[in-house]
Enzyme design. Structure first.
Site, short mmCIF file in Angstrom:
data_model
loop_
_atom_site.label_atom_id
_atom_site.label_comp_id
_atom_site.label_asym_id
_atom_site.label_seq_id
_atom_site.Cartn_x
_atom_site.Cartn_y
_atom_site.Cartn_z
N HIS A 182 1.00 -9.96 8.69
CA HIS A 182 1.92 -8.83 8.49
C HIS A 182 1.18 -7.61 7.99
CE1 HIS A 182 1.37 -10.91 4.81
NE2 HIS A 182 2.62 -11.11 4.43
N TYR A 183 0.33 -7.80 7.00
CA TYR A 183 -0.46 -6.69 6.42
C TYR A 183 -1.43 -6.14 7.46
CZ TYR A 183 -3.47 -4.23 3.07
OH TYR A 183 -4.20 -3.27 2.40
#
Length: 250
Positions: free
Chosen positions: A156-157
């Site tokens: 996600h990051y």
């Protein structure tokens, strides 16, 4: 420390109450700028303002960068306070939890992408018209080397920060003839409170990837960002500036 000439510049810094954002605010103030600290934590904002106010004009705004109405209200309030906005530093972000991509909680995925990527878009959307009105501006987006290389257990990051790089390049081209430069910085790990969100295993992994065998310092990030915020940075736009202690391979 050599200070750049940022006299008469007014800078918005998201996530400005602590960590990299606070260090950037301090550096810009020392170089003659006025700053507006945007953060979701009102208590931290007031604490930061109290510590920085001796350096210059410090405005604050409690902002949720995932909210269109919140970012627009903050932009309008900042412009009303200073009379104009000339610099925008998109620093607000979170790391999220660590997990394999197929085991990531969907809510966590959406929260990280919403803050780290959509938040940058919304802040730019609210502030760019003010820069265009000036006929001058500098935008600096804090991305991450994870957006270039992809960190395992942080999809996600990594995806959000890759998006910030792409957004920077698009916006830089859109504004290339407007006397507004848009660039991003891709740090490896900088020593901030964000490390508290990560497992020790993940922290050790990230340090092992850095040839200098240490994490970056907030002052080092602020030094690079300070130049990108200045008129001296005049022929770089849509560019990616590494701050990785030798980790970056492209």
């Amino acid at each position: 420390m050599n200070n750049l000439d940022l006299t008469n510049q007014t800078a918005v810094i998201t996530g400005g109450a602590r960590g990299i954002g606070y260090a950037i605010a301090q550096r810009l103030l020392q170089s003659g700028a006025s700053v507006s600290l945007w953060d979701v934590d009102d208590a931290a904002l007031q604490s930061a303002k109290a510590k920085l106010t001796s350096l210059g004009d410090v405005h604050t705004a409690k902002v949720d960068v995932t909210s269109e109405s919140s970012t627009q209200a903050a932009a309008d309030a900042t412009a009303a306070h200073f009379g104009y906005i000339s610099v925008v530093v998109n620093n607000a972000g979170i790391a999220g939890t660590n997990a394999k991509t197929w085991e990531l909680d969907v809510t966590d995925w959406r929260r990280v992408v919403d803050i780290d990527l959509t938040g940058v878009f919304l802040v730019c959307r609210a502030t760019i018209p003010y820069l265009l009105k000036n006929g001058y501006g500098r935008v600096v987006n804090i991305a991450s080397v994870a957006g270039k290389e992809g960190n395992p257990n942080a999809a996600h990051y990594s995806a959000a920060k890759a998006g910030v790089i792409g957004l920077t390049k698009s916006l830089g081209k859109e504004l290339a003839t407007s006397n507004i430069c848009v660039n991003c910085v891709t740090p490896a790990v900088i020593e901030t409170d964000i490390l508290k969100q990560l497992t020790q295993q993940h922290i050790d992994y990230m340090r092992s990837k850095i040839p200098m065998n240490r994490f970056g310092k907030v002052e080092e990030a602020a030094s690079l960002v300070g130049w990108l915020c200045s008129a001296d940075c005049s022929f770089s736009t849509g560019a990616v500036f590494d701050l990785t202690g030798g980790r970056a391979t492209y």
